[in-house]
Design a protein around this motif. Structure first.
Motif, short mmCIF file in Angstrom:
data_model
loop_
_atom_site.label_atom_id
_atom_site.label_comp_id
_atom_site.label_asym_id
_atom_site.label_seq_id
_atom_site.Cartn_x
_atom_site.Cartn_y
_atom_site.Cartn_z
N VAL A 159 44.36 32.02 24.86
CA VAL A 159 44.70 33.20 24.06
C VAL A 159 46.06 33.77 24.47
N THR A 213 49.72 34.41 22.34
CA THR A 213 50.54 35.64 22.32
C THR A 213 51.96 35.33 22.80
N VAL A 264 49.03 40.96 15.25
CA VAL A 264 48.27 39.83 15.80
C VAL A 264 48.50 39.72 17.30
N TRP A 309 46.39 42.43 19.14
CA TRP A 309 44.94 42.18 19.18
C TRP A 309 44.60 40.96 20.02
N LEU A 310 45.37 39.89 19.88
CA LEU A 310 45.09 38.71 20.71
C LEU A 310 45.31 39.03 22.18
N ASP A 311 46.34 39.85 22.45
CA ASP A 311 46.60 40.23 23.84
C ASP A 311 45.40 40.99 24.41
N LEU A 366 42.28 40.56 23.56
CA LEU A 366 41.25 39.54 23.81
C LEU A 366 41.58 38.76 25.09
#
Lengths: 205, 205, 205
Positions: free
Chosen positions: B14, B18, B88, B91-93, B95
């Motif tokens: 993940v 990012t 994006v 939010w990915l960061d 996660l």
């Protein structure tokens, strides 16, 4: 408690306060204060320990991190009382540098490093915590500010420590010689504008 | 495959995405995507392993670097399909942070570190990869953005992991408690503007 | 003197000069020149040695640091003679990269690392010293400049070194293949505008 550990704790405490004050300038939240304070407080000593392949000094012992965290919280609740944060940061940073260089030289001496390597480790321990602090929050590193003695002060202090150990023996003499030399040069630079002869700013090309 | 390694691989994946998206914002070439993706993906875990004096997790095993590289290339060819890269990335960061903090705590527990040191290693593993990513491309680090829960979320998640291990035992419970706590706090901060009580921006001096 | 040590010294020397020239652009004092020169000169190799858990190459041997310091002083007294510092920095950096990647691959091979890990260590040794130099003085890292071959050149050179060792055997062939490949790609990028196919700048979102 050994002189080396005591010096490490003292430099942790003062650098933590400078880190927390930089966090105040960057308007971080309390945990951000603790994060920047810890990074500044243990950054230089951590790099030193990794280079020397010693166990990292704050991992075997909860005191340095606890001390840095507690001081960061204290700064969080009191920093609005200061009339000028920048002035306090610069002077505390000078004090922290003086102690941290002495701590770095002592730690390197303890691992049997050669005198020149002790000098390098003094400079690393003194300069890298503050450098990380400033790079992380995006300020111009105090370490590299134009026309001020900073690395020079650390270098002179580290040399003084090694010389004092040769002449006066182990223990407090090298630490005191180092801290006094480093702080005197930094103070002269901040207050009286001391700089190295031959430094003449020219326009960058 | 152990839970600790699986968590490391998931956070690598993940964070790599990012990193590649930040490389897209900086308009780098494909190899630049791979470089920033790998730095982000393994940065935090690498610092953790150096501090703990463990072998660096991605050197004994080609999978983390291969995974990060493959995902970076996938992002290179698809990132123009995204309507909003920044959203994006954030939010990915969140996660990646949730998984990486859990991975850091698990790895530190595996070396027999004390509970407080496990918490520190969770924060280090979670926060340092993203910090390196942002410093290297010259952006304001997401970690230190004003008035958001970030280090706080990592810290709370790491504490939750240690607490869950004490109460519920080893294995998945600490990882799940950690990831859920970290992600919930980050999500509340991103979406609902959660911040720490007492945080009041003041003009810098 | 082994080929690996000789390569390390050569890359130290050339990177030190680039570091000192960057210090000149930032208008630092003589000790600042030495500091940035040393950081640039030994930065990449130091990270490589920490990752591989080898003793740090410049701690057992005073020559690399002495060499970097002496060259920094030489640059301090002569840099005003240069017509264009930026052009010299870019070309010397290309030379230093070529040698440092070869040094990194050789050092990793010496510890018995797998071929893919040798490639990674070549890229780390080549790219991280220059990256630290630019981050510390607040410039956009040369490593990540848009539309230039840099990490790509390092990667291709590291792959060439591993391939040359397989085909031609140990010693100088891998070093020469690596340095020639890396420098040729960098030079083509600087002089002729070579870039990766498929790189098309798009506005950032």
């Amino acid at each position: 408690m050994s002189a080396a550990l005591l010096l490490d704790l003292a430099s942790v405490a003062v650098f933590a306060v400078t880190g927390a004050l930089v966090a105040a300038r960057a308007q971080l939240d309390p945990v951000g204060f603790v994060f920047v304070a810890c990074l500044t407080a243990v950054g230089g000593g951590t790099v030193r320990d990794l280079l020397l392949d010693r166990p990292v000094f704050w991992l075997a012992d909860p005191r340095p991190v606890a001390l840095a965290g507690a001081l960061a919280m204290a700064v969080f609740f009191t920093h609005h009382l200061l009339a000028s944060r920048i002035r306090v940061i610069v002077w505390l940073d000078a004090l922290a540098l003086a102690v941290a260089v002495a701590a770095g030289v002592a730690a390197a001496h303890g691992t049997g490093a050669a005198p020149w390597a002790q000098v390098v480790m003094g400079v690393v321990t003194g300069c890298l915590g503050g450098l990380m602090r400033d790079v992380v929050v995006g300020e111009v590193p105090l370490v590299l500010r134009q026309g001020e003695l900073y690395v020079t002060a650390a270098l002179a202090g580290a040399v003084a420590a090694v010389a004092a150990r040769t002449v006066l023996g182990d223990g407090w003499p090298p630490a005191l010689a180092c801290a006094a030399t480093t702080f005197a040069l930094r103070a002269g630079s901040i207050r009286l504008g001391w700089r190295l002869p031959g430094f003449r700013p020219r326009p960058p090309r």
